[in-house]
Design an enzyme around this catalytic site. Structure first.
Site, PDB file in Angstrom:
ATOM      1  N   ASN A  11       0.799  -1.230   0.000  1.00 26.84           N
ATOM      2  CA  ASN A  11       0.000   0.000   0.000  1.00 26.84           C
ATOM      3  C   ASN A  11       0.832   1.280   0.000  1.00 26.84           C
ATOM      4  OD1 ASN A  11       0.749  -0.850   2.667  1.00 26.84           O
ATOM      5  ND2 ASN A  11      -0.619   0.687   3.528  1.00 26.84           N
ATOM      6  N   ARG A  12       2.159   1.154   0.062  1.00 23.07           N
ATOM      7  CA  ARG A  12       3.003   2.361   0.036  1.00 23.07           C
ATOM      8  C   ARG A  12       4.433   1.985  -0.312  1.00 23.07           C
ATOM      9  NH1 ARG A  12       3.773   3.880   6.482  1.00 23.07           N
ATOM     10  NH2 ARG A  12       4.588   1.848   7.120  1.00 23.07           N
ATOM     11  N   GLY A  13       5.242   2.993  -0.605  1.00 20.78           N
ATOM     12  CA  GLY A  13       6.665   2.819  -0.818  1.00 20.78           C
ATOM     13  C   GLY A  13       7.012   1.818  -1.904  1.00 20.78           C
ATOM     14  N   ILE A  14       7.984   0.971  -1.605  1.00 19.81           N
ATOM     15  CA  ILE A  14       8.458  -0.003  -2.571  1.00 19.81           C
ATOM     16  C   ILE A  14       7.346  -0.975  -2.954  1.00 19.81           C
ATOM     17  CG2 ILE A  14      10.048  -1.953  -2.878  1.00 19.81           C
ATOM     18  CD1 ILE A  14      12.042  -0.423  -1.081  1.00 19.81           C
ATOM     19  N   ARG A  34      -1.622  -3.548   6.459  1.00 18.70           N
ATOM     20  CA  ARG A  34      -1.939  -3.788   7.873  1.00 18.70           C
ATOM     21  C   ARG A  34      -2.786  -2.681   8.476  1.00 18.70           C
ATOM     22  NH1 ARG A  34       2.752  -4.716  12.323  1.00 18.70           N
ATOM     23  NH2 ARG A  34       3.138  -2.533  11.793  1.00 18.70           N
ATOM     24  N   ASP A  53      -2.404  -8.798   8.782  1.00 20.03           N
ATOM     25  CA  ASP A  53      -1.210  -8.671   9.598  1.00 20.03           C
ATOM     26  C   ASP A  53      -0.465  -9.991   9.472  1.00 20.03           C
ATOM     27  OD1 ASP A  53       0.737  -8.568  11.558  1.00 20.03           O
ATOM     28  OD2 ASP A  53      -0.576  -7.681  13.077  1.00 20.03           O
ATOM     29  N   TYR A 145      16.696  -5.205  12.595  1.00 20.03           N
ATOM     30  CA  TYR A 145      16.343  -5.101  11.170  1.00 20.03           C
ATOM     31  C   TYR A 145      17.375  -5.833  10.304  1.00 20.03           C
ATOM     32  CZ  TYR A 145      14.683  -2.775   6.898  1.00 20.03           C
ATOM     33  OH  TYR A 145      14.188  -2.508   5.636  1.00 20.03           O
ATOM     34  N   LYS A 149      16.691  -9.040   7.879  1.00 24.21           N
ATOM     35  CA  LYS A 149      16.926  -8.917   6.438  1.00 24.21           C
ATOM     36  C   LYS A 149      18.044  -9.852   5.970  1.00 24.21           C
ATOM     37  CE  LYS A 149      13.817  -5.827   5.325  1.00 24.21           C
ATOM     38  NZ  LYS A 149      12.716  -6.151   4.403  1.00 24.21           N
TER      39      LYS A 149
END
Length: 239
Positions: A11-14, A34, A53, A145, A149
């Site tokens: 729904n946003r960004g990348i 989410r 979620d 993070y 990743k």
């Protein structure tokens, strides 16, 4: 050929750029989100938005059922949903550490495991995981993070070995610093400091990451699996 595609955190960004790119290519795209509401432009493109979620197994199962009812079996899954809770190691709480791993790594496990069932039956599929240059080179203040990743790389390569005989590929895209709402929230001094470390001297555009995902999801990438593709302007070279 119009395929059923699922992009988590689309729904946003990348994730939004990936959803746009694959929808524009003619695929039947669904996204998970989410919170908040997905942009209206997605529904205008025919993209199905499902609230989910990925830390909740029941919600993941329900999301797949909704997508399958409308678009059929998921043939391409892009695991993009992620959170960050940055803090120096000695100040990081255990909850902050585990919450990031639960979404970014364990959530990806849930999403990919569910998608693989249908892919195995069809003997075909594309799995693309969105990691980060931080997962390869590390970053102060991001042990949670970076651990999650980085974990995606080992996860993807194990999945690639398990599923390759069924014509299912699994690859990783590792973006560097991308011009999104999250990075725009950084102060100008910090943004300039980051750009100074990037050989190409600029932030990536989300569409540049999406283009690599679109390639890995295509038939042109049928002989690529277990790969980690950096889209970082040279920031992480050598890792």
């Amino acid at each position: 050929m119009s395929r059923s595609v699922l992009v988590t955190g689309g729904n946003r960004g990348i994730g939004l750029a990936i959803a746009r790119s694959l929808a524009d290519a003619g695929d039947k795209v669904a996204i998970t989100y989410r919170s908040g509401e997905p942009p209206k432009e997605l529904s205008d493109r025919g993209v199905l938005a499902v609230k989910c979620d990925i830390t909740d197994q029941e919600q993941v199962e329900q999301a797949y059922k909704e997508v399958e009812d409308v678009h059929g079996r998921v043939e391409v899954v892009v695991a993009n949903a992620a959170i960050n809770r940055d803090q120096l190691l000695l100040r990081m709480t255990e909850e902050d550490f585990t919450a990031v791993l639960e979404t970014n790594l364990t959530g990806t496990f849930r999403v990919v495991k569910r998608a693989s069932r249908g892919m195995l039956r069809a003997r075909n599929g594309r799995i693309v995981l969105i990691s980060s240059v931080v997962g390869l080179s590390g970053s102060a203040g991001q042990v949670n993070y970076a651990a999650a990743k980085s974990g995606l790389v080992g996860f993807a390569r194990s999945v690639a070995r398990e599923l390759a005989s069924r014509n299912i590929t699994c690859n990783v895209v590792a973006p560097g610093f991308v011009d999104t709402d999250m990075t725009r929230a950084l102060g100008e001094e910090r943004r300039a400091e980051i750009v100074g470390q990037v050989p190409l001297g600029r932030y990536a555009q989300p569409e540049e990451v999406a283009a690599v995902v679109r390639f890995l999801a295509s038939e042109d990438a049928a002989y690529i699996t277990g790969a980690v593709i950096p889209v970082d302007g040279g920031l992480g070279m050598g890792h």
